[in-house]
Design an enzyme around this catalytic site. Structure first.
Site, PDB file in Angstrom:
ATOM      1  CE  LYS A   1      -4.532  -1.660   0.695  1.00 23.89           C
ATOM      2  NZ  LYS A   1      -5.953  -1.341  -0.817  1.00 23.89           N
TER       3      LYS A   1
ATOM      4  CB  SER B   1     -10.030  -2.439   6.833  1.00 21.14           C
ATOM      5  OG  SER B   1      -8.460  -2.668   6.250  1.00 21.14           O
TER       6      SER B   1
ATOM      7  CG  ASN C   1      -2.043  -3.021   5.553  1.00 18.81           C
ATOM      8  OD1 ASN C   1      -1.384  -3.989   6.670  1.00 18.81           O
ATOM      9  ND2 ASN C   1      -2.413  -4.723   4.774  1.00 18.81           N
TER      10      ASN C   1
ATOM     11  N   GLY D   1     -10.485  -4.924  -3.065  1.00 26.50           N
ATOM     12  CA  GLY D   1     -10.779  -3.874  -3.806  1.00 26.50           C
ATOM     13  C   GLY D   1     -10.721  -4.318  -5.339  1.00 26.50           C
TER      14      GLY D   1
ATOM     15  N   GLY E   1      -7.951  -2.856  -6.174  1.00 28.76           N
ATOM     16  CA  GLY E   1      -6.823  -1.794  -6.349  1.00 28.76           C
ATOM     17  C   GLY E   1      -5.531  -2.435  -6.797  1.00 28.76           C
TER      18      GLY E   1
ATOM     19  CD  GLU F   1     -12.626 -11.355  -4.649  1.00 30.87           C
ATOM     20  OE1 GLU F   1     -12.665 -10.485  -4.073  1.00 30.87           O
ATOM     21  OE2 GLU F   1     -12.218 -12.258  -5.744  1.00 30.87           O
TER      22      GLU F   1
ATOM     23  CE  LYS G   1      13.863 -20.205   9.052  1.00 29.32           C
ATOM     24  NZ  LYS G   1      12.320 -22.000  10.615  1.00 29.32           N
TER      25      LYS G   1
ATOM     26  CB  SER H   1      -0.538  -8.519  -0.433  1.00 29.67           C
ATOM     27  OG  SER H   1      -1.678  -9.114   0.392  1.00 29.67           O
TER      28      SER H   1
ATOM     29  CG  ASN I   1       1.374  -3.369   8.581  1.00 24.42           C
ATOM     30  OD1 ASN I   1       2.541  -3.879   9.387  1.00 24.42           O
ATOM     31  ND2 ASN I   1       1.136  -3.172   7.379  1.00 24.42           N
TER      32      ASN I   1
END
Length: 330
Positions: free
Chosen positions: A57, A82, A84, A188, A190, A212, A282, A313, A316
């Protein structure tokens, strides 16, 4: 840029790559000999969890912010996320000295809420059952003069995400390989719409697939139906970053043109992929970031004899949840 049909072309992608080059990480390609041997394929991982702000992102947020006018910078930025996208936008805003407000659902992961605040942005939590994030964002923009930066349905953001696709295909070529297929996580759309354009600017023959969470597979269902449809979203999912149920207005037509199809994965399959990445590479990957690997480990895409690119992707994820995922018995 137009609000009608838009897709990043080779010129726009090259300009975006040059624009963000000084700040974005050129994440490496990784391989697992064990996985290659077991699948009879060449699997190339691109770990965008190692990107600044912890996900791909950063590319889209940076590409947008670097094209603000002086007056727009003064008004600041507002986004909904939400996690990222908000992390990336707040990180970019801090670097560029721009004010930012990020709207986040109350149930967003703690690490993402805390991360946005640590970057100096204002966090406005909202209740998804009673409030509409786009309406809140529009009010803030009207009151403050802030520029709205949507998480996916935006030409600047899509173009920023296209850089990861072009980079992926070029790095494969540097290894003497061509990507037969590439799989990207999708919410979405993107990422997958932009990345598909980026890959196809380098290797037009590569088959692109979205991945998804099951029951949140709005893009896969829409591609099959030939028009945007809504996923049922009738069960919970551990993919907090992939819960959009209908593809974007700008992203869906691009996906129709560039994608070979859409796949979906279960929570159990996602956990298997998270464990594999942790043990073999790792790396810490969040559920949404593990979706492409989950699809191939579950046998939902035939990779035998192929060179396949998988984008990890983002990374986090709350530490407690990650610990649960990697220690849970399959």
């Amino acid at each position: 840029m137009t609000s009608e049909y838009f897709e990043p072309d080779a010129k726009l992608i090259a300009e975006a790559r040059q624009r963000i080059a000084d700040r974005a990480v050129r994440t490496p390609l990784l391989e697992s000999p064990k996985l290659n041997s077991s699948l009879g394929a060449r699997i190339l991982f691109k770990p965008e969890n190692l990107q600044r702000a912890g996900s791909f992102k950063f590319r889209g947020a940076l590409n947008r912010a670097l094209q603000l006018t002086t007056a727009q910078r003064a008004g600041g930025l507002v986004a909904w996320s939400s996690g990222n996208h908000g992390l990336a936008l707040s990180y970019v805003a801090r670097e560029l000295g721009i004010k930012a407000t990020v709207l986040m659902p109350q149930e967003a992961p703690k690490t993402k809420i805390e991360g946005v605040r640590a970057n100096g942005a204002t966090v406005r939590l909202y209740d998804k059952t009673r409030e509409v994030r786009e309406e809140i964002g529009a009010r803030i923009a009207e009151e403050t003069g802030a520029v709205i930066v949507p998480p996916y349905d935006d030409p600047y953001v899509m173009t920023g995400q296209s850089t990861v696709g072009a980079e992926f295909a070029e790095q494969a070529a540097e290894l003497g390989l061509g990507l037969d297929a590439a799989l990207f996580s999708c919410s979405g759309a993107g990422l997958v719409s932009g990345a598909a354009c980026g890959v196809h600017a380098v290797t037009p023959y590569t088959a692109i697939y979205s991945v998804e969470p099951m029951h949140y597979d709005g893009l896969a269902r829409s591609l099959q139906a030939g028009a945007p449809v809504k996923a049922p979203a009738d069960v919970a999912s551990i993919c907090d970053a992939l819960l959009v149920v209908t593809p974007g207005k700008l992203t869906f037509p691009v996906c129709q043109r560039h994608l070979a199809g859409g796949l979906s994965v279960t929570d159990a399959e996602l956990k298997d992929a998270i464990r594999f990445v942790y043990r073999e590479l790792k790396l810490v990957v969040e559920p949404g970031g593990a979706a492409p690997l989950a699809a191939i480990l579950a046998g939902k895409f035939d990779v035998a004899g192929k060179t396949v690119g998988l984008l990890l992707s983002g990374g986090n994820v709350d530490a407690e949840k990650f610990a649960q995922y990697i220690t849970e018995t399959p």
